[in-house]
Design an enzyme around this catalytic site. Sequence first.
Site, PDB file in Angstrom:
ATOM      1  CB  CYS A 178      -0.988  -0.010   1.153  1.00 27.75           C
ATOM      2  SG  CYS A 178      -0.252  -0.198   2.765  1.00 27.75           S
ATOM      3  NE  ARG A 179      -2.971   5.796   1.318  1.00 25.94           N
ATOM      4  CZ  ARG A 179      -4.108   5.584   1.952  1.00 25.94           C
ATOM      5  NH1 ARG A 179      -4.084   5.193   3.204  1.00 25.94           N
ATOM      6  NH2 ARG A 179      -5.253   5.762   1.343  1.00 25.94           N
TER       7      ARG A 179
END
Lengths: 220, 220
Positions: A178-179
């Site tokens: 993800c981030r």
Amino acid sequence: MSSANFKHDLFTQFARVGKALGNGNRLELLEYIAQGERSVDQLAKVSGLTVANTSQHLQQLRQAGLVVCRKQGLQVLYQLSGNDVIDLLDALRNVAERHIAEVDQLVDTYLTVKDELEAVPRDTLMERVKEGLVTVLDVRPGEEYEAGHVPGAVNVPLSELEGYLKHLPKKQDVVAYCRGPHCVLAFDAVARLRQRGYSAQRMEDGFPEWKSAGYPVDTA
Amino acid sequence: MSSANFKHDLFTQFARVGKALGNGNRLELLEYIAQGERSVDQLAKVSGLTVANTSQHLQQLRQAGLVVCRKQGLQVLYQLSGNDVIDLLDALRNVAERHIAEVDQLVDTYLTVKDELEAVPRDTLMERVKEGLVTVLDVRPGEEYEAGHVPGAVNVPLSELEGYLKHLPKKQDVVAYCRGPHCVLAFDAVARLRQRGYSAQRMEDGFPEWKSAGYPVDTA
DNA sequence: CTACTATTCAATAGATTAGTTGAATTAAAT
DNA sequence: ATTTAATTCAACTAATCTATTGAATAGTAG
């Protein structure tokens, strides 16, 4: 005398950057901005802050030289002022992880078994993708995926994960990202996948690090 | 524990490290501690803070996981908690230098002509030393000097600089170096020397880089 | 021009932080 | 045991920071 002033002023300037990093909300905003350009409105929504408050934090980040902004129509779009900011954030996380007991504790209690959580290094992942051995899941929201993602990754926001699993063969290895290294989304996804019997891992770090390390990027 | 709380708590912990970096005095203390183990007393003297104030800042640095301390006799000695802290400080300086206009301005206006600030490359320095054209100052603390230094360099810690200048002919070219590319000690030394009318420059990078580039090293 | 939207500015109360002072610990020396 | 030195603690004031509110600005569309 003026030498002492010079030194003092210089440290004061450096401290401006430190100060900007000294608030959880701002760090969270930076984390989101690291994904790509974002408007104040978007940032306020994902962070849960009011728009005015978000705006003020953003100005502090701007004055500290961590982000830059440009106006496009009605919106003001913010992005990181450079890749060195990602390096700085990484260094900060590193120190926090290695030297603050509470961080370990947090990660520990939330992610029941820690050693199963080992992250997959980027180059290992690249090889396994080439050989078709693994399904890569991008668990970020659709907009972020479209702005850029790991080649071959499938975008499955967490909310859609349950539905997606119907199409996924049980024996398939899965790697989620993800981030960033501490984005909860990937932890969450891995936990759920394992619950269903998949062999799931999370990728080392997240997309911003992937990008700044010079690995290839696809756009939708 | 909900995912949102986890995220929030995690960012709050990271912010503790940021906060610790958000004060010029603490950054200056870190800079000195990076040279090696130091007592509270030493740190108070060199930073110009009161002992009590120094102690308080040190505790904040300790709680943020940036430094560790041990007791030896009457004194409490502080040192960095690891090399990752140096990386963090480097990243911080990098961002500040690259993205804060005021830093450039400071360096600019204080060190009147910027191109005179250009660092002297290592091989140029070697030649000029051989010809006796230049005095090389090692402005690090004595212990570090003794562990290894550039051949022919004179050890003059900043605190002793003023006293040393009495013995230094005005027309002499001077090159100063310290720990690394961003160590303020060398800047400081160069600034003070210029104020006194010397032709002073700083060496490219610092001693660790000199050594790791394979140049000769003397020990005391 | 007017209405509308996204963002910023300004003013505020409550919380946090910096730096000062003097007293309280701790360990060594007499 | 008493003295001395180094460091930390505790209490306090002044300054700064956070988050909230409502108003002001700038760009767009009707």
